[in-house]
Scaffold this motif. Structure first.
Motif, PDB file in Angstrom:
ATOM      1  N   MET A 108       0.829  -1.207   0.000  1.00 16.07           N
ATOM      2  CA  MET A 108       0.000   0.000   0.000  1.00 16.07           C
ATOM      3  C   MET A 108       0.859   1.250   0.000  1.00 16.07           C
ATOM      4  O   MET A 108       2.022   1.230   0.396  1.00 16.07           O
ATOM      5  N   LYS A 109       0.270   2.351  -0.481  1.00 17.97           N
ATOM      6  CA  LYS A 109       0.906   3.666  -0.442  1.00 17.97           C
ATOM      7  C   LYS A 109      -0.167   4.712  -0.172  1.00 17.97           C
ATOM      8  O   LYS A 109      -1.303   4.598  -0.653  1.00 17.97           O
ATOM      9  N   ALA A 110       0.208   5.747   0.579  1.00 17.53           N
ATOM     10  CA  ALA A 110      -0.715   6.830   0.906  1.00 17.53           C
ATOM     11  C   ALA A 110      -0.399   8.053   0.057  1.00 17.53           C
ATOM     12  O   ALA A 110       0.749   8.513   0.005  1.00 17.53           O
ATOM     13  N   ASP A 111      -1.414   8.570  -0.620  1.00 15.35           N
ATOM     14  CA  ASP A 111      -1.326   9.814  -1.375  1.00 15.35           C
ATOM     15  C   ASP A 111      -1.770  10.921  -0.423  1.00 15.35           C
ATOM     16  O   ASP A 111      -2.960  11.202  -0.281  1.00 15.35           O
ATOM     17  N   THR A 112      -0.809  11.540   0.261  1.00 18.68           N
ATOM     18  CA  THR A 112      -1.154  12.520   1.284  1.00 18.68           C
ATOM     19  C   THR A 112      -1.704  13.812   0.684  1.00 18.68           C
ATOM     20  O   THR A 112      -2.445  14.535   1.355  1.00 18.68           O
TER      21      THR A 112
END
Length: 332
Positions: A108-112
């Motif tokens: 997973m990755k977070a697009d802040t």
């Protein structure tokens, strides 16, 4: 290895868990961790005096982790699909998203910037996008062609969108994201060259990207190698000198590349050449708290790695049997 076999009750558990510190060479009673000796080389780095261990309360498995804003992290329950939200500073975590039955959560990755969390969906061939503010589902994306064998494993964000690896096919899947945070139509890129080899059950795995998005970096679990991929053509090239058995998640910052080597219970840091054609091992990070770490996220000079405890499976087809799953914070 990641077939979804069961799902516990959907009841939400919102309980903070205090942090545990492990002194070098000591194990907390009742923990299921493994220790691997670092190779006696000039680049070896022994475990820090104290590593921070954050338990994911109620988790039944784990694999993915992503850095959010500040010291916030997100971690996933691999087989249940639930998402945890925690803080590496306070050392606490709680279940944030109670996923539907049958869903998985791999990398997973977070697009802040847009407040979005992108989650790889394993053998479903799907990816899931959630709101990082509310936990609400934003979209379910069908990446692989329905009916085909696929394993959506990990994801990286670039300025233009999200790239996902498929461990069962020599393909990458791209989800465009507009400046306003709107998701576009999925497109698939065929990988060619050495990274396209399907030499094992798990092939393309961890993924990273250069800041300009013009080069992707992928780990190949079966080949034990790291490659660059051109996101326009799919052409791949070997990064010489970066040999990584049991390579899972990747972290890239500048020319530093961290490779999580789960079953070796270590994270190796390589210095890449300016042209990305080669790399040199600089450091090996180990911890008595590691229990087959799968992926990691960077927080300044710290790395937060999530323990998958794959070594506790009764058989390779079963879920892990560890009583707890943790995030381990070490120096990078």
């Amino acid at each position: 290895m990641r077939t979804i076999l069961w799902k516990r009750s959907s009841a939400r558990v919102l309980k903070g868990v205090p942090v545990t510190f492990l002194a070098a060479g000591l194990l907390v009673a009742g923990s299921h961790t493994a220790t691997t000796a670092v190779a006696a080389t000039p680049t070896a780095h022994h475990v820090a005096v104290q590593d921070k261990v954050i338990t994911l309360p109620g988790a039944t498995s784990a694999e993915g982790i992503a850095a959010g804003k500040g010291t916030t992290f997100y971690a996933g329950d691999l087989y249940a699909g639930d998402i945890y939200r925690g803080d590496i500073r306070t050392g606490t975590a709680e279940r944030f998203i109670d996923a539907p039955v049958g869903r998985a959560a791999v990398g997973m990755k977070a697009d802040t910037r847009h407040g979005l969390l992108f989650v790889a969906g394993d053998k479903s061939g799907q990816a899931y996008v959630y709101s990082t503010s509310t936990g609400a589902e934003v979209a379910t994306l069908q990446l692989a062609t329905p009916g085909t064998t696929s394993l959506i494993n990990d994801v990286v964000l670039t300025a233009g969108g999200a790239w996902f690896t498929d461990s069962a096919q020599a393909k990458l899947h791209f989800v465009p994201v507009s400046k306003q945070g709107t998701l576009g139509q999925v497109r698939t890129l065929d990988v060619t060259g050495p990274a396209a080899q399907l030499s094992g059950e798990y092939n393309l795995n961890g993924i990273e990207a250069t800041p300009d998005g013009k080069t992707l970096i992928v780990g190949h679990f079966a080949n034990q190698r790291i490659y660059t991929i051109n996101p326009d053509t799919g052409a791949s090239k070997l990064i010489k000198g970066v040999k990584a058995p049991n390579a899972d998640g990747l972290v890239l910052h500048g020319r530093d590349l961290w490779v999580v080597q789960g079953f070796d219970n270590k994270i190796s840091r390589f210095k890449l050449s300016g042209d990305l054609r080669s790399g040199t091992l600089e450091k090996e990070i180990t911890s008595p708290a590691y229990g087959v770490p799968a992926t990691a996220a960077r927080f300044g000079h710290l790395l937060a790695a999530v323990n998958a405890h794959f070594d506790t499976r009764p058989t390779p087809q079963d879920p892990p049997a560890s009583p707890t799953y943790e995030v381990v914070v070490t120096k990078s």
